[in-house]
Structure formats: structure tokens, C-alpha cells
Design a protein around this motif. Sequence first.
Motif, short mmCIF file in Angstrom:
data_model
loop_
_atom_site.label_atom_id
_atom_site.label_comp_id
_atom_site.label_asym_id
_atom_site.label_seq_id
_atom_site.Cartn_x
_atom_site.Cartn_y
_atom_site.Cartn_z
N SER A 81 0.52 -1.37 -0.16
CA SER A 81 0.15 0.07 -0.17
C SER A 81 1.08 1.57 -0.24
N ALA A 82 1.95 1.24 0.63
CA ALA A 82 2.61 2.18 0.55
C ALA A 82 3.72 2.24 -0.78
N ALA A 83 3.78 1.14 -1.33
CA ALA A 83 4.94 1.14 -2.40
C ALA A 83 3.43 1.84 -3.92
N GLN A 84 2.45 1.51 -3.10
CA GLN A 84 1.30 2.13 -4.17
C GLN A 84 1.63 3.77 -4.42
N GLN A 85 0.46 4.06 -2.95
CA GLN A 85 0.82 5.70 -2.88
C GLN A 85 2.04 6.62 -3.08
N ALA A 86 3.81 6.14 -3.16
CA ALA A 86 4.36 6.20 -3.17
C ALA A 86 4.52 6.97 -4.38
N VAL A 87 4.18 5.87 -6.09
CA VAL A 87 4.11 5.93 -7.25
C VAL A 87 2.92 7.40 -7.46
N THR A 88 1.72 7.32 -7.03
CA THR A 88 0.99 8.33 -6.91
C THR A 88 1.77 9.60 -6.76
N THR A 89 2.82 9.94 -5.98
CA THR A 89 3.19 11.24 -5.28
C THR A 89 4.56 11.35 -6.37
N SER A 90 5.35 10.25 -6.68
CA SER A 90 6.61 9.93 -7.23
C SER A 90 6.47 10.13 -8.99
N HIS A 91 6.33 11.05 -9.44
CA HIS A 91 5.87 10.26 -11.46
C HIS A 91 7.51 10.29 -11.75
N MET A 92 7.70 9.02 -12.54
CA MET A 92 8.52 8.02 -13.18
C MET A 92 7.98 7.68 -14.32
N ASP A 93 8.89 7.74 -15.50
CA ASP A 93 8.77 7.25 -16.94
C ASP A 93 9.24 5.54 -16.82
N ARG A 94 8.17 3.92 -16.92
CA ARG A 94 8.30 3.29 -16.63
C ARG A 94 9.05 2.59 -17.68
N PHE A 95 8.95 3.12 -19.01
CA PHE A 95 8.89 2.97 -19.59
C PHE A 95 10.80 3.16 -19.73
N ALA A 96 11.06 4.44 -19.52
CA ALA A 96 12.41 4.78 -19.64
C ALA A 96 13.14 3.46 -18.73
N PHE A 97 12.30 3.27 -17.28
CA PHE A 97 13.21 2.85 -15.93
C PHE A 97 13.26 1.42 -16.50
N LEU A 98 12.36 0.94 -17.14
CA LEU A 98 12.84 -0.96 -17.68
C LEU A 98 13.46 -0.54 -18.54
N ALA A 99 13.84 0.12 -19.81
CA ALA A 99 15.17 -0.12 -19.98
C ALA A 99 16.62 0.48 -19.69
N ASP A 100 16.26 1.05 -18.80
CA ASP A 100 17.68 1.20 -17.85
C ASP A 100 17.72 -0.04 -17.41
N VAL A 101 17.33 -0.36 -16.48
CA VAL A 101 17.40 -1.44 -15.84
C VAL A 101 18.10 -2.70 -16.64
N LEU A 102 17.04 -3.16 -17.94
CA LEU A 102 18.08 -3.80 -18.54
C LEU A 102 19.53 -3.29 -19.19
N SER A 103 19.80 -1.99 -18.94
CA SER A 103 20.80 -2.02 -19.13
C SER A 103 21.77 -2.42 -18.42
N VAL A 104 21.72 -1.93 -16.80
CA VAL A 104 22.67 -2.27 -15.88
C VAL A 104 22.75 -3.64 -16.30
N GLY A 105 20.98 -4.07 -16.63
CA GLY A 105 22.06 -5.43 -15.51
C GLY A 105 23.11 -6.98 -17.04
N LEU A 106 22.46 -5.94 -18.36
CA LEU A 106 23.29 -6.10 -19.36
C LEU A 106 24.74 -5.50 -19.56
N LYS A 107 24.85 -4.59 -18.82
CA LYS A 107 26.58 -3.88 -18.52
C LYS A 107 27.05 -5.47 -17.47
N ALA A 108 25.81 -5.63 -16.29
CA ALA A 108 26.91 -6.24 -15.21
C ALA A 108 27.59 -7.81 -15.70
N ALA A 109 26.64 -8.18 -16.42
CA ALA A 109 26.85 -9.58 -17.58
C ALA A 109 28.17 -9.71 -17.44
#
Length: 213
Positions: free
Chosen positions: A180-208
Motif C-alpha cells: 500500500s505504501a509503495a502504491q501511494q509513493a508511485v502516485t506522488t513521484s512521477h516515473m517514466d516506467r518504460f525508461a526505467f525498464l530500459a535502464d534496468v535492462l542496460s544495467v543488467g547487461l553491463k553487469a553480465a
Amino acid sequence: MQTPEKTSRIGRPRTPRLSRKQIGREALAMFEEESGLSIPRLAERLGVRQSSFYKHVTGRDDIIELARGSLADRVHVPDLTAANLEVLIRQIFDALRTAYSLAPALLPLLLAQPVSHPAALALYDKFAEAFLRVGVPDHLIIPTLETLDSAAIGASLDAITMESAWDIPEPHRADFPHLSAAQQAVTTSHMDRFAFLADVLSVGLKAAISGGT
């Protein structure tokens, strides 16, 4: 002397009424406009009898693959030559996601069969070349492409579903305090979830890569 009257000749047309490319384009348009594939309906859209298809295709799976090829033709491929790894992942992810969002009803069917259309293979070959250029090892190219493809398909489907995947009834929010707290935090802090996903993929590939996976 009388000139003989010209008679019309009935036979095969000089050019076939259908082509595999036409079928693929119309199948893709049908997925876009009607959110599904019906072979009788596709024949109607093309103005031919259903039996005409089987002079050009082997069946439903073949038509789906032709639609994949038409979709691949519509992927806007940016200049990949100057990109570093992070930019390259973002470019390819965005290009695939934008194209996939055109025909979401087609996507689950694409996941059910291997890529074999020449246009789609050529597209992924460009991506593979770009990843090799920025130092991705040979053995990580296919896993990278598969991960990006799956992520782009998932993101495209996610974009057309409900606004939130979490529905916690107000009287029970105390039963799930962390979620519930995490869901509330999303509504108050804007994030581009698609950019976030691309960044996660990038970090994971670099680590590999750095870990020698």
C-alpha cells in the motif's frame, strides 16, 4: 477484305491478384483495426476467395509470420552507429515498443512461434551488429535480443491495460502495509516506467558483460 474481330482471351491474369506481401500487410491492418485474425474475414478484406490464400501461404501460422514481417517493415530504426550501450538499448527498446503498440492483438501470437520472416530477421541482424559494435560478446547477443523483445512486447501490452495493476480495497490496506505504501509513493513521484525498464535492462547487461557471464 474484312478485318477479323478481336476476341478477348480468358486465362490467368498477367499478375497474380494476391502476393505474400499483400496478405501480410492486410493481416497486420486487421490486427490493428479488428484486434484479431479471421481468415474468412481477411479474404473479404482482400476481395478474394478464402481458397486463394492457400496458393500463397501454408496456413494461419504463415499468415501471422507475414504480419510480423509487415510490422518489422514499420519499425523506425534510428542511427545505431554512434550509440554507446546504454543509448543503444534505449533506442532499440523504444523502436520495438513503438512498433508493437500498433497491433497489440498480434503480440501473443508472435510469442508462440519463432521468428522466420526475412524482414524481421534482417531487423534483428541490424540490432545484433550494433550490439557487437559496442562490445557485447557473441554469446550474449541472442539473450539480449530476446530480453529486449520480450520487454518491449510486455510494455506494449501493459500500456493498453488498466492504469494500475494493483487494486487494494481501502478497508484492507492495513493488511498489506508495504504494498500500500509503495502504491501511494508511485502516485506522488512521477516515473517514466518504460525508461526505467530500459535502464534496468542496460544495467543488467553491463553487469553480465563485466562479470564474464
